[in-house]
Design a protein around this motif. Sequence first.
Motif, PDB file in Angstrom:
ATOM      1  N   VAL A  98       0.940  -1.013   0.098  1.00 35.51           N
ATOM      2  CA  VAL A  98      -0.125   0.054   0.138  1.00 35.51           C
ATOM      3  C   VAL A  98       0.736   1.242   0.009  1.00 35.51           C
ATOM      4  O   VAL A  98       0.500   2.236  -0.560  1.00 35.51           O
ATOM      5  CB  VAL A  98      -0.874  -0.038   1.381  1.00 35.51           C
ATOM      6  CG1 VAL A  98      -1.788   1.459   1.426  1.00 35.51           C
ATOM      7  CG2 VAL A  98      -1.918  -1.243   1.193  1.00 35.51           C
ATOM      8  N   VAL A  99       1.921   1.234   0.739  1.00 33.67           N
ATOM      9  CA  VAL A  99       2.774   2.404   0.935  1.00 33.67           C
ATOM     10  C   VAL A  99       3.459   2.611  -0.629  1.00 33.67           C
ATOM     11  O   VAL A  99       3.565   3.646  -0.824  1.00 33.67           O
ATOM     12  CB  VAL A  99       3.949   2.298   1.957  1.00 33.67           C
ATOM     13  CG1 VAL A  99       5.060   3.239   2.011  1.00 33.67           C
ATOM     14  CG2 VAL A  99       3.050   2.188   3.420  1.00 33.67           C
ATOM     15  N   ALA A 100       3.997   1.615  -1.035  1.00 33.21           N
ATOM     16  CA  ALA A 100       4.530   1.756  -2.370  1.00 33.21           C
ATOM     17  C   ALA A 100       3.612   2.265  -3.413  1.00 33.21           C
ATOM     18  O   ALA A 100       3.989   2.874  -4.122  1.00 33.21           O
ATOM     19  CB  ALA A 100       5.083   0.356  -2.979  1.00 33.21           C
ATOM     20  N   PHE A 101       2.427   1.589  -3.408  1.00 30.65           N
ATOM     21  CA  PHE A 101       1.425   2.190  -4.338  1.00 30.65           C
ATOM     22  C   PHE A 101       1.200   3.691  -3.906  1.00 30.65           C
ATOM     23  O   PHE A 101       1.135   4.634  -5.139  1.00 30.65           O
ATOM     24  CB  PHE A 101      -0.072   1.405  -4.131  1.00 30.65           C
ATOM     25  CG  PHE A 101      -1.138   2.296  -4.919  1.00 30.65           C
ATOM     26  CD1 PHE A 101      -1.109   1.771  -6.292  1.00 30.65           C
ATOM     27  CD2 PHE A 101      -1.917   3.058  -4.214  1.00 30.65           C
ATOM     28  CE1 PHE A 101      -1.950   2.493  -7.126  1.00 30.65           C
ATOM     29  CE2 PHE A 101      -3.068   3.475  -5.061  1.00 30.65           C
ATOM     30  CZ  PHE A 101      -3.057   3.229  -6.378  1.00 30.65           C
ATOM     31  N   LEU A 102       1.040   4.254  -2.896  1.00 28.64           N
ATOM     32  CA  LEU A 102       0.787   5.398  -2.481  1.00 28.64           C
ATOM     33  C   LEU A 102       1.924   6.527  -2.849  1.00 28.64           C
ATOM     34  O   LEU A 102       1.725   7.564  -3.279  1.00 28.64           O
ATOM     35  CB  LEU A 102       0.509   5.527  -0.994  1.00 28.64           C
ATOM     36  CG  LEU A 102      -1.048   5.211  -0.616  1.00 28.64           C
ATOM     37  CD1 LEU A 102      -1.185   5.207   0.908  1.00 28.64           C
ATOM     38  CD2 LEU A 102      -2.288   5.957  -1.434  1.00 28.64           C
ATOM     39  N   ASP A 103       3.315   6.016  -2.466  1.00 25.63           N
ATOM     40  CA  ASP A 103       4.380   6.933  -2.790  1.00 25.63           C
ATOM     41  C   ASP A 103       5.057   6.724  -4.201  1.00 25.63           C
ATOM     42  O   ASP A 103       5.972   7.407  -4.693  1.00 25.63           O
ATOM     43  CB  ASP A 103       5.288   6.894  -1.744  1.00 25.63           C
ATOM     44  CG  ASP A 103       6.137   5.559  -1.919  1.00 25.63           C
ATOM     45  OD1 ASP A 103       6.116   4.665  -2.888  1.00 25.63           O
ATOM     46  OD2 ASP A 103       6.871   5.356  -0.642  1.00 25.63           O
ATOM     47  N   GLY A 104       4.150   5.942  -5.109  1.00 23.54           N
ATOM     48  CA  GLY A 104       4.642   5.802  -6.395  1.00 23.54           C
ATOM     49  C   GLY A 104       5.942   4.878  -6.555  1.00 23.54           C
ATOM     50  O   GLY A 104       6.456   5.049  -7.761  1.00 23.54           O
ATOM     51  N   THR A 105       6.321   4.199  -5.580  1.00 25.24           N
ATOM     52  CA  THR A 105       7.634   3.271  -5.888  1.00 25.24           C
ATOM     53  C   THR A 105       7.169   1.738  -6.213  1.00 25.24           C
ATOM     54  O   THR A 105       7.999   0.998  -6.199  1.00 25.24           O
ATOM     55  CB  THR A 105       8.372   3.457  -4.704  1.00 25.24           C
ATOM     56  OG1 THR A 105       7.702   3.093  -3.476  1.00 25.24           O
ATOM     57  CG2 THR A 105       9.111   4.744  -4.519  1.00 25.24           C
ATOM     58  N   GLU A 106       5.882   1.677  -6.445  1.00 23.24           N
ATOM     59  CA  GLU A 106       5.423   0.308  -6.847  1.00 23.24           C
ATOM     60  C   GLU A 106       6.013  -0.340  -8.142  1.00 23.24           C
ATOM     61  O   GLU A 106       6.170   0.316  -9.067  1.00 23.24           O
ATOM     62  CB  GLU A 106       3.879   0.199  -6.752  1.00 23.24           C
ATOM     63  CG  GLU A 106       3.203  -1.206  -7.177  1.00 23.24           C
ATOM     64  CD  GLU A 106       1.771  -0.871  -6.941  1.00 23.24           C
ATOM     65  OE1 GLU A 106       1.152  -1.615  -6.283  1.00 23.24           O
ATOM     66  OE2 GLU A 106       1.015  -0.207  -7.937  1.00 23.24           O
ATOM     67  N   HIS A 107       6.324  -1.596  -8.149  1.00 23.30           N
ATOM     68  CA  HIS A 107       7.133  -2.139  -9.125  1.00 23.30           C
ATOM     69  C   HIS A 107       6.071  -2.752  -9.897  1.00 23.30           C
ATOM     70  O   HIS A 107       5.343  -3.507  -9.661  1.00 23.30           O
ATOM     71  CB  HIS A 107       8.362  -3.037  -8.622  1.00 23.30           C
ATOM     72  CG  HIS A 107       9.312  -2.193  -8.057  1.00 23.30           C
ATOM     73  ND1 HIS A 107      10.689  -2.526  -8.006  1.00 23.30           N
ATOM     74  CD2 HIS A 107       9.221  -1.072  -7.205  1.00 23.30           C
ATOM     75  CE1 HIS A 107      11.412  -1.652  -7.458  1.00 23.30           C
ATOM     76  NE2 HIS A 107      10.479  -1.051  -6.953  1.00 23.30           N
TER      77      HIS A 107
END
Length: 75
Positions: free
Chosen positions: A66-75
């Motif tokens: 969820v954090v990766a999605f929100l901060d745009g670092t999701e791979h």
Amino acid sequence: MPNNRQQNNRLQPEAAYENSHLVAQDLVERIRELLFDMPAPGVEEHPIDWTHVGSINEVNKRLSSVVAFLDGTEH
């Protein structure tokens, strides 16, 4: 001057977003409550075992996504 239909179309996404944002805040609060209800280290009546470790690791994995999605670092 925009007509009523144009104005309504512009407000609909804002209202939908506002509602969804409030739902997200409620979900975060519920997660906080559930995390505090999880077993705590050092409580002799309910000792921590490997199933607890697996559960909290799964929680951390999902929250990290969820954090990766929100901060745009999701791979």
